[in-house]
Design an enzyme around this catalytic site. Structure first.
Site, PDB file in Angstrom:
ATOM      1  NE  ARG A  67      -4.147   1.778   0.983  1.00 45.04           N
ATOM      2  CZ  ARG A  67      -5.169   2.079   0.179  1.00 45.04           C
ATOM      3  NH1 ARG A  67      -5.197   1.613  -1.068  1.00 45.04           N
ATOM      4  NH2 ARG A  67      -6.164   2.813   0.608  1.00 45.04           N
ATOM      5  CB  THR A  81      -9.255  -1.101  -7.899  1.00 48.22           C
ATOM      6  OG1 THR A  81      -9.188   0.120  -7.180  1.00 48.22           O
ATOM      7  CG2 THR A  81      -8.464  -2.155  -7.151  1.00 48.22           C
ATOM      8  CB  SER A  98      -7.074  -0.444   1.317  1.00 43.48           C
ATOM      9  OG  SER A  98      -7.486  -1.091   0.131  1.00 43.48           O
ATOM     10  CB  SER A  99     -12.489  -1.338   0.444  1.00 39.17           C
ATOM     11  OG  SER A  99     -12.946  -0.297   1.257  1.00 39.17           O
ATOM     12  N   GLY A 113     -13.623  -1.708  -7.000  1.00 39.37           N
ATOM     13  CA  GLY A 113     -14.923  -1.117  -6.668  1.00 39.37           C
ATOM     14  C   GLY A 113     -14.956  -0.315  -5.390  1.00 39.37           C
ATOM     15  N   GLY A 114     -13.792   0.172  -4.919  1.00 41.02           N
ATOM     16  CA  GLY A 114     -13.800   0.985  -3.697  1.00 41.02           C
ATOM     17  C   GLY A 114     -14.465   0.233  -2.558  1.00 41.02           C
TER      18      GLY A 114
HETATM   19  O1  DON Z   1      -7.944   0.954  -1.523  1.00 40.08           O
HETATM   20  C1  DON Z   1      -9.120   1.179  -1.749  1.00 40.08           C
HETATM   21  O2  DON Z   1     -10.027   0.661  -1.145  1.00 40.08           O
HETATM   22  C2  DON Z   1      -9.491   2.117  -2.887  1.00 40.08           C
HETATM   23  N1  DON Z   1      -8.451   3.082  -3.105  1.00 40.08           N
HETATM   24  C3  DON Z   1      -9.759   1.319  -4.087  1.00 40.08           C
HETATM   25  C4  DON Z   1     -10.271   2.190  -5.195  1.00 40.08           C
HETATM   26  C5  DON Z   1     -11.145   1.466  -6.100  1.00 40.08           C
HETATM   27  O3  DON Z   1     -11.384   0.305  -6.001  1.00 40.08           O
HETATM   28  C6  DON Z   1     -11.745   2.298  -7.150  1.00 40.08           C
HETATM   29  N2  DON Z   1     -12.617   1.580  -7.994  1.00 40.08           N
HETATM   30  N3  DON Z   1     -12.806   0.622  -8.549  1.00 40.08           N
END
Ligand code: DON
Length: 554
Positions: free
Chosen positions: A94, A358, A429-430, A450-451
């Site tokens: 990360r 992502t 993070s997710s 997907g955040g």
């Molecule tokens: O680490 C995380 O949870 C986010 N920065 C991930 C971002 C993300 O998955 C965006 N979309 N798909």
């Protein structure tokens, strides 16, 4: 969707038989967002590399062929399962906050510029660490395919053409992005050549990760920080370390689930949700019945409430483990006929839209070693800043910190202490790379972009598999839904809203708010073990243009 008991028994017994007659029959396989990158990974295993070698090569290739999220300027997580009984490991690469960051650095909106939101990239150190400790083939050989893809170019697919046109039209002021990716007139089949990126990758191939962290690439990155008011210094880059952490492990109906520890919230939430659901006979109801959707939603609500309260970088704010019986205690708070208002679970909380993108990929080799890897630039094409002369995109990951300490709004943002920004700290993070075992052997490798929805996408895949015994294709394709505590509403995928409108109407009657449907949730490139043949089944999520590549018989 449920298998009759007899069929299930036949399946299980054939699995046992196959396992004893074919201890290792399976061919290695890679499933990623890009056919080119999956092929690179499979070819590495064909040449004798293991799953970690293949994952490293796939990750470098994705940095070329999937520039929305594949990266060397971002960060991520790699979960590794070993077939020889060694405990699994979690490589945390990360991004970290530069030394100049403190709790108030991102307080004002005007402070959250792409340059300032760039975290110290972790990908190159993380991949190097994974390779050094667990890989087999020479480092250089793993990067060379990516160099070639960048230098010779590759044919973009329709998805990438659309993504490039979108970003180029929207970001007219980003001179280097426009120079590197060209005019917004891309169509499927056009060739994307990235000369500067090829040179950077060649340097990393020849000189190792130090070329990125202290050599000429670091100079170019820091120069761009100077031009754009960014915070990353040469000392920040030189000081970056990837970490090996202990993955989280939970059990669910006879399966073992291995998940992502902090600074991801993924494993914590997924295992908490499973611990809640294990107290109910979930499969007594149809998968898309209001009863099952209600139970899943109530589990999501509770896990996301805890996520907001407790989780952050474990090196700064250790979350501690949950007490035994916690899932059971939470299960007892669920009313089977009524939604629990999120406000009753305390406090106010977040909502920031989670822009794509992502990317997740899954790898297994013929020896049973498995890699589940999710990495990101945060937004699609990150902060849209290409480092001039070095050809790679910078992340804008520091947007994952709680921006305003103490300010938590019901619809807006979280301000709880665990995830407040700080020098050297990793934002929460997710990302949820996950591996499921049965009797000690891998049966499923999964994860998603997907955040904040990532956690629930993985949760849906796991429930489809462990409770409903769907086929691999169904596990991945079945419609998904999301609830994240606040805002207090269920977000269904369009297919769920279309095909299960009656169940959603029943949920409304139980007190759930239902948000307008979204087109798609996640992109879960997964690998399953076929219990009849013992072969790996790679499933590219049909929501996007991913692909599997398999090692052929030698
Ligand atoms: O680490 C995380 O949870 C986010 N920065 C991930 C971002 C993300 O998955 C965006 N979309 N798909």
């Amino acid at each position: 969707m449920r298998l009759p008991l007899l069929a299930l028994l036949v399946l299980l017994s054939s699995c046992t038989q196959q396992a004893s007659t074919h201890p290792n029959p399976a061919h290695g396989i890679v499933v990623s967002a890009s056919q080119n990158a999956s092929t690179v990974g499979a070819q590495v295993m064909q040449r004798g590399g293991n799953a970690v070698d293949a994952a490293v090569a796939t990750a470098f290739a994705l940095a070329v062929t999937f520039p929305e999220a594949g990266n060397i300027g971002g960060g991520g997580f790699m979960l590794i399962h070993f077939p020889d009984g060694r405990p699994p490991v979690f490589v945390d690469y990360r991004e970290t906050a530069p030394a100049a960051v403190d709790a108030r650095t991102f307080f004002r909106k005007q402070d959250r510029t792409p340059h300032r939101l760039a975290g110290v990239p972790g990908t190159v150190r993380g991949l190097a660490l994974a390779h050094e400790r667990y890989g087999r083939l020479p480092w250089r050989d793993l990067i060379q395919p990516a160099v070639r893809l960048a230098a010779d170019g590759f044919a973009v697919n329709a998805d990438l053409a659309e993504a490039l046109n979108r970003v180029l039209k929207a970001q007219g002021d980003k001179v280097e992005l426009q120079r590197v990716f060209g005019r917004p007139a891309w169509k499927a089949g056009d060739r994307l050549v990235q000369g500067d990126l090829a040179k950077t990758l060649q340097l990393i191939a020849d000189s190792g990760p130090d070329a990125f962290y202290s050599g000429s690439v670091a100079d170019l990155l820091v120069a761009e920080m100077g031009r754009g008011g960014g915070l990353i210094t040469k000392a920040d880059l030189a000081g970056y370390r990837a970490q090996v952490r202990t993955p989280l492990r939970g059990t669910y109906r006879g399966y073992e689930v291995v998940g992502a520890p902090p600074p991801s919230s993924g494993g914590t939430c997924i295992i908490e949700m499973l611990n809640i659901l294990e107290n109910f006979d979930v499969a007594a109801h149809e998968r898309f019945s209001s009863q099952t959707l209600h139970l899943m939603t109530e589990a999501m609500r509770r896990a996301y409430a805890d996520r907001a309260k407790r989780l952050g970088d474990p090196d700064f704010a250790p979350a501690g483990s949950q007490p035994a019986g916690y899932g059971k205690a939470l299960a007892a708070t669920i009313d089977l006929r009524k939604a629990t208002p999120s406000a009753e679970l305390a406090g106010d909380v977040p909502l920031r839209d989670e822009p794509e993108n992502t990317t997740h990929f899954s790898v297994v080799d013929s020896g049973g070693m498995a890699v589940s890897n999710t990495y990101t630039l945060e937004e699609s094409f990150g902060g849209k800043i290409v480092v001039p002369g070095a050809g790679f995109l910078l992340n804008n990951e520091l947007g994952d910190f709680n921006p305003q300490p103490g300010i938590t709004t019901r619809t807006g943002q979280i301000g709880t202490p665990a995830n407040v920004a700080g020098a050297g700290k990793r934002p929460l993070s997710s990302m949820s790379p996950t591996i499921v075992l049965k009797d000690g052997r891998v049966v499923l490798v999964t994860g998603s972009p997907g955040g904040r929805t990532i956690i629930n996408t993985v949760f849906c895949v796991l429930i489809n598999y462990m409770d409903y015994h769907m086929s691999p294709q169904e596990c991945v394709a079945a419609p998904r839904h999301h609830h994240q505590w606040f805002p207090d509403r269920i977000v269904p995928e369009a297919a769920l809203a279309r095909d299960h409108a009656a169940a959603l109407a029943e949920l409304r009657g139980m007190g759930h708010a239902i948000a307008p449907a979204v087109g798609r949730q996640g992109d879960a490139h997964s690998i399953f073990r076929d219990p009849r043949t013992n072969e790996w089944v790679g499933v590219a999520d049909p929501r996007r243009a991913g692909a599997a590549a398999r090692v052929m018989d030698r």
